[in-house]
Design an enzyme around this catalytic site. Structure first.
Site, PDB file in Angstrom:
ATOM      1  CE  LYS A  34      -3.271   2.777   2.658  1.00 60.77           C
ATOM      2  NZ  LYS A  34      -4.115   2.938   3.851  1.00 60.77           N
ATOM      3  CD  GLU A  45      -6.813   7.561  10.581  1.00 56.20           C
ATOM      4  OE1 GLU A  45      -6.191   6.509  10.727  1.00 56.20           O
ATOM      5  OE2 GLU A  45      -7.088   8.039   9.466  1.00 56.20           O
TER       6      GLU A  45
END
Length: 424
Positions: A149, A206
């Site tokens: 990723k 977040e």
């Protein structure tokens, strides 16, 4: 005046004071405003955060001796500030003596003043076609087994006709996003052309770390889908995200990395069995909870954050390979985008959030940031569209339409290229 009215007034004044303060963090439950610098961590470019975190104890111990009994009763001293994404800027962490906290007013009761930034210049960094090429190169690296990723970001540079007031943006962000952490923190550096102090402003969904006593929690988000104005389509997108193999795989990479990093510090650790789907004004996200009980000796909140930073949510996996790819590919300096914003008290308790949906502001100049996670199976056009949807959060706070801003930038470059015979 009722208690609720007093809280709303204090909440509003706390935001307004950011134009003259060091730090504001509007959380879902509590608003924190801080000023009155009495010490600073001497951090250098490229210095590992874990090394910086080890020095914060001495700074806060000295600051504790410098504050009055009244200031101490209000929660002083406090360490506040920003940590960069990588080694491209120093951590900006200061101890403050003037600390004010109040329960966050219900966002529907926060009157956001109308804001319309008149923009005279727009630059896209990188150009969208180059961003698409970077995503394709990342996918090739994944096919070769070198990456699992990587998060690739874009920036938009704006020059407004007039200086932008930080408090107005914070008001607008706070009014429109009840579950995010809306922040503004001074970076303490002036622009190369002599402009005003830089401020980092944003609305992060977040939470990286919240630590109180021996309790620690992290709320990783990864896997996203743009919202729709049509209610039926919006619900369909949320359902699709909850079962998307690509997004669930991306989410698992992040959650596993965070759990593995926290496990050595914990005597017990629990992780959500399956992510939930949460909403921001422009995006759906997959969300998990990682909760732990810390062992002794108990690390402080910034030391825990250092063990996680940068998480795969903003960098990628494996971390070192993803970081190198970002440095080679993005074409700009992230500075504090993808870094950490937060606070910590002398007992080591505190919370740190990711610097997302944000912009760095100096007078009438703004640099906005947005990124998207690329994993095997990603579609380059979809990742570009995701960054556009994320830009819209901050654009809306400025009273701008992101699509029109990008079109104006592309039109200006096309006109200039046509006049010169050059390609953008």
């Amino acid at each position: 005046m009722s208690i609720d009215a007093l809280e709303r007034e204090f909440f509003t004044s706390g935001i307004d004071n950011i134009d003259h303060s060091e730090f504001v963090l509007v959380g879902p439950n509590q608003t924190l405003a801080a000023s009155g610098v009495i010490g600073q961590v001497d951090a250098r470019d490229g210095e590992p955060l874990r090394v910086v975190a080890e020095r914060t104890g001495d700074l806060l111990a000295g600051a504790s001796r410098a504050v009055s009994a009244r200031e101490h009763a209000r929660g002083a001293p406090l360490l506040i500030g920003a940590v960069p994404f990588g080694d491209s800027a120093p951590a900006r962490l200061v101890a403050v003596r003037d600390v004010r906290r109040v329960p966050t007013a219900p966002r529907e009761q926060v009157a956001a003043p109308p804001l319309r930034a008149d923009v005279r210049r727009v630059d896209l960094v990188p150009w969208p076609a180059r961003y698409l090429d970077s995503v394709r190169r990342a996918l090739a690296e994944m096919d070769a087994g070198r990456l699992d990723k990587v998060v690739l970001a874009r920036a938009i540079d704006l020059i407004a006709d007039e200086p932008v007031r930080t408090s107005e943006i914070v008001h607008s962000l706070a009014a429109g996003d009840p579950d995010s952490y809306v922040f503004a923190t001074r970076l303490g550096a002036r622009t190369p052309d002599g402009g005003g102090d830089r401020v980092l402003v944003g609305a992060s969904p977040e939470l990286v770390i919240r630590k109180f006593g021996r309790s620690v929690v992290s709320n990783p988000l990864a896997g996203s889908a743009a919202r729709s104005a049509d209610p039926d389509e919006d619900r369909r997108r949320a359902r699709e995200l909850s079962t998307s193999e690509k997004d669930l795989r991306e989410h698992r990479i992040v959650v596993d990395a965070i759990a593995d990093a926290l496990r050595p510090f914990c005597s017990a650790l629990t992780v959500s069995r399956r992510p939930s789907v949460i909403a921001t004004p422009t995006m759906w996200h997959l969300s998990s909870q990682v909760r732990g009980v810390l062992t002794t000796p108990v690390p402080n909140a910034l030391q825990l954050a250092a063990a996680l930073h940068p998480t795969p949510a903003v960098c990628g996996w494996p971390t070192a390979e993803a970081h190198r790819f970002i440095t080679r590919s993005e074409g700009f300096n992230r500075r504090y985008y993808g870094g950490l914003i937060g606070w910590m008290n002398p007992e080591g308790d505190g919370e740190w959030v990711l610097a997302l949906r944000c912009a760095e502001i100096a007078d009438n100049r703004l640099r906005l940031y947005a990124g998207a996670g690329v994993v095997p199976g990603s579609d380059p056009s979809a990742e570009l569209a995701e960054t556009s949807a994320k830009f819209q959060r901050f654009m809306s706070a400025l009273g701008l339409d992101h699509a029109l801003v990008e079109q104006a930038a592309q039109g200006a470059v096309a006109a200039a290229s046509g006049a010169s015979g050059a390609r953008p």
